[in-house]
Design an enzyme around this catalytic site. Sequence first.
Site, mmCIF file in Angstrom:
data_model
loop_
_atom_site.group_PDB
_atom_site.id
_atom_site.type_symbol
_atom_site.label_atom_id
_atom_site.label_comp_id
_atom_site.label_asym_id
_atom_site.label_seq_id
_atom_site.Cartn_x
_atom_site.Cartn_y
_atom_site.Cartn_z
ATOM 1 N N LYS A 34 63.693 65.532 14.845
ATOM 2 C CA LYS A 34 62.375 65.564 15.392
ATOM 3 C C LYS A 34 61.622 65.176 13.991
ATOM 4 O O LYS A 34 60.619 64.353 14.192
ATOM 5 C CB LYS A 34 61.905 67.044 15.711
ATOM 6 N N ASN A 35 61.922 65.614 12.969
ATOM 7 C CA ASN A 35 61.119 65.494 11.505
ATOM 8 C C ASN A 35 61.243 63.945 11.218
ATOM 9 O O ASN A 35 60.212 63.520 10.643
ATOM 10 C CB ASN A 35 61.400 66.719 10.507
ATOM 11 N N ARG A 104 50.598 69.077 13.595
ATOM 12 C CA ARG A 104 50.312 68.718 11.973
ATOM 13 C C ARG A 104 50.728 67.426 11.691
ATOM 14 O O ARG A 104 50.193 66.900 10.693
ATOM 15 C CB ARG A 104 50.924 69.792 11.331
ATOM 16 N N CYS A 128 49.077 77.238 9.760
ATOM 17 C CA CYS A 128 49.738 77.466 11.258
ATOM 18 C C CYS A 128 50.371 78.723 11.037
ATOM 19 O O CYS A 128 50.193 79.483 10.131
ATOM 20 C CB CYS A 128 50.851 76.327 11.374
ATOM 21 N N ARG A 133 49.962 76.065 4.486
ATOM 22 C CA ARG A 133 50.220 74.472 4.568
ATOM 23 C C ARG A 133 49.137 73.661 3.938
ATOM 24 O O ARG A 133 48.652 72.896 4.913
ATOM 25 C CB ARG A 133 50.754 74.361 5.631
ATOM 26 N N ASP A 319 63.989 76.224 7.668
ATOM 27 C CA ASP A 319 63.909 76.204 9.056
ATOM 28 C C ASP A 319 65.304 76.619 9.811
ATOM 29 O O ASP A 319 65.073 76.862 10.971
ATOM 30 C CB ASP A 319 63.804 74.606 9.517
ATOM 31 N N ILE A 341 59.804 79.097 0.789
ATOM 32 C CA ILE A 341 59.048 78.080 1.026
ATOM 33 C C ILE A 341 57.711 78.442 1.670
ATOM 34 O O ILE A 341 56.601 78.036 1.232
ATOM 35 C CB ILE A 341 59.804 77.034 2.129
ATOM 36 N N ARG A 411 58.528 72.322 21.307
ATOM 37 C CA ARG A 411 58.339 71.250 20.322
ATOM 38 C C ARG A 411 59.413 70.581 19.425
ATOM 39 O O ARG A 411 59.177 69.364 19.124
ATOM 40 C CB ARG A 411 57.295 72.070 19.101
HETATM 41 C C1 UD1 Z 1 58.435 69.579 6.450
HETATM 42 C C2 UD1 Z 1 58.980 69.930 8.035
HETATM 43 C C3 UD1 Z 1 58.889 71.304 8.124
HETATM 44 C C4 UD1 Z 1 59.887 72.063 7.212
HETATM 45 C C5 UD1 Z 1 59.302 71.727 5.627
HETATM 46 C C6 UD1 Z 1 60.124 72.267 4.516
HETATM 47 C C7 UD1 Z 1 58.058 67.883 9.159
HETATM 48 C C8 UD1 Z 1 57.225 67.364 10.357
HETATM 49 N N1 UD1 Z 1 58.106 69.248 8.892
HETATM 50 O O1 UD1 Z 1 56.923 70.186 6.512
HETATM 51 O O2 UD1 Z 1 59.953 71.441 9.333
HETATM 52 O O3 UD1 Z 1 59.846 73.391 7.197
HETATM 53 O O4 UD1 Z 1 59.181 70.201 5.541
HETATM 54 O O5 UD1 Z 1 61.487 71.602 4.578
HETATM 55 O O6 UD1 Z 1 58.568 67.177 8.656
HETATM 56 N N2 UD1 Z 1 52.677 72.392 -0.170
HETATM 57 C C9 UD1 Z 1 51.644 72.577 -0.982
HETATM 58 N N3 UD1 Z 1 50.798 71.642 -1.157
HETATM 59 C C10 UD1 Z 1 51.039 70.372 -0.359
HETATM 60 C C11 UD1 Z 1 51.966 70.286 0.273
HETATM 61 C C12 UD1 Z 1 52.770 71.380 0.523
HETATM 62 O O7 UD1 Z 1 51.544 73.751 -1.726
HETATM 63 O O8 UD1 Z 1 50.042 69.596 -0.733
HETATM 64 C C13 UD1 Z 1 53.698 73.721 -0.070
HETATM 65 C C14 UD1 Z 1 53.456 73.983 1.525
HETATM 66 O O9 UD1 Z 1 52.538 74.887 1.680
HETATM 67 C C15 UD1 Z 1 54.876 74.736 1.923
HETATM 68 C C16 UD1 Z 1 55.850 73.805 0.565
HETATM 69 O O10 UD1 Z 1 54.974 73.205 -0.231
HETATM 70 O O11 UD1 Z 1 54.898 75.930 1.349
HETATM 71 C C17 UD1 Z 1 56.521 72.881 1.584
HETATM 72 O O12 UD1 Z 1 55.902 72.097 2.409
HETATM 73 P P1 UD1 Z 1 56.247 70.699 2.713
HETATM 74 O O13 UD1 Z 1 57.317 70.283 2.062
HETATM 75 O O14 UD1 Z 1 54.954 69.793 2.468
HETATM 76 O O15 UD1 Z 1 56.292 70.843 4.222
HETATM 77 P P2 UD1 Z 1 55.994 69.892 5.366
HETATM 78 O O16 UD1 Z 1 55.994 68.556 5.146
HETATM 79 O O17 UD1 Z 1 54.680 70.355 6.071
#
Ligand code: UD1
Length: 430
Positions: A34-35, A104, A128, A133, A319, A341, A411
């Site tokens: 999915k991702n 998202r 969420c 996030r 996850d 995380i 989803r």
């Molecule tokens: C992606 C995955 C999700 C998975 C996650 C972590 C997709 C669609 N989703 O989500 O399933 O759980 O990776 O493996 O690919 N953060 C910040 N600042 C930012 C961006 C992120 O602090 O600008 C923090 C987030 O709040 C979170 C952590 O970093 O605590 C990880 O987030 P991120 O790696 O960005 O996850 P996603 O890409 O949203």
Amino acid sequence: MPIAATISGKTFTPHLEVQGNCSLSGELKVSGAKNSALVLMAASLLTEDELILENVPNLTDIEGMREILSTLGVKIKHEKNRIQIQAIGLHHVALPYELVHVLRASFFCIGPLLARLGQAKIPLPGGCEIGARPVTEHIKGLKALGAFINFEHGVVTASVPGTRKRLRGAHVVLDCPSVGATETILMAAVLAEGRSSIENAAQEPEIQDLANLLNRMGAKVSGAGGPKITIEGVTKLRGCHYTVMPDRIEAGTFLIAAAITRSFLHISPIIPEHLSAVLQKLRDCGCNILINKDTIEINPGEIKGVDITTQPYPGFPTDLQAPFMALMATAKGTSVITEKIYENRMQHVAELQRMGASIRLQGNTAVVEGVARLSAAPVHGGDLRSAAAMILASLSANGISKVEGLNHLDRGYSSIEKKLNQAGANILRY
Ligand code: UD1
């Protein structure tokens, strides 16, 4: 799928009825990731040629991304697991809040839109169920590449100054290895002028899948999968035919399904290295694991408690934290599970407790004392992976459980009850 509907004056919530004390056998088939599929679909915006993606899972999130791309004017044909996408004649650079709020991952479109058209207008996705996030790292990277960013009324308006509307290469150091930020910056940088690099990049396999696709489209990306990615900007990308990698999180969920039901199972196709941390923990807690090319054979023995701490890849994936906690709730002994995380990813604890699990929660650490048997209960999956954890716990419990939260489940899991039923489960959808 609606969260609840009214039928003959009564409120009806879609749910599964899961027969417990289940034993599984045979093979479970893993769908495309999915991702990966979501971000690869967004990458289609980078070319006006046709992109054909194979092994795309049938999920509501994928439907959501299709709708988002259609809103932008992209032509899409979807047949079974193949999607043909052509981003020719894009007539929109703005996305409505209703669509971004539901998915998202639609924020991924900001990088390709900026790179290709020089502008994008996307509502901030907001938090969420599992955490706040933020997208600050995505924005920081786009600014470094020369984009002007403005926030107003909850919307990010991004544009590339100058007449050529072309981003310029830059060196970006991420404060945290965000998967989404790495993907956004990567997609923006492939069409930028000159060289870019991303340091402290996320190393998740989905990043490699994206880089592989981009390179197939004519981009020059190296180092993806490691902490530093280098991108030599090119002026144009072309279409291609690409197969989405298998879903490591679905595969991990199935491995835990085997372990929690103490069942011998084959799971395929998988890329074994993508699951190293998970396989190690399954071995540590008493499962025999044999890997044969793209198939894993799992044969659980007595399951004992082991500790896990979620980490960015190659660490134990957040996850799979909820599904693994369901397993530990049935293990012999104690396990300590720490979520590093997300700040709010422990809602499944209360639901597992309702099934008789013995869990003490201290902040983001759960101390789980395994019990001999969980007991069936009506439970709710408050996010995608909690919903999967509820199914796993229900498969092993005494009695028939009612699992709600299918809007989350659908989803990210393609026909999960059908797949489990083919392996011997008894799950009905209402
Ligand atoms: C992606 C995955 C999700 C998975 C996650 C972590 C997709 C669609 N989703 O989500 O399933 O759980 O990776 O493996 O690919 N953060 C910040 N600042 C930012 C961006 C992120 O602090 O600008 C923090 C987030 O709040 C979170 C952590 O970093 O605590 C990880 O987030 P991120 O790696 O960005 O996850 P996603 O890409 O949203």
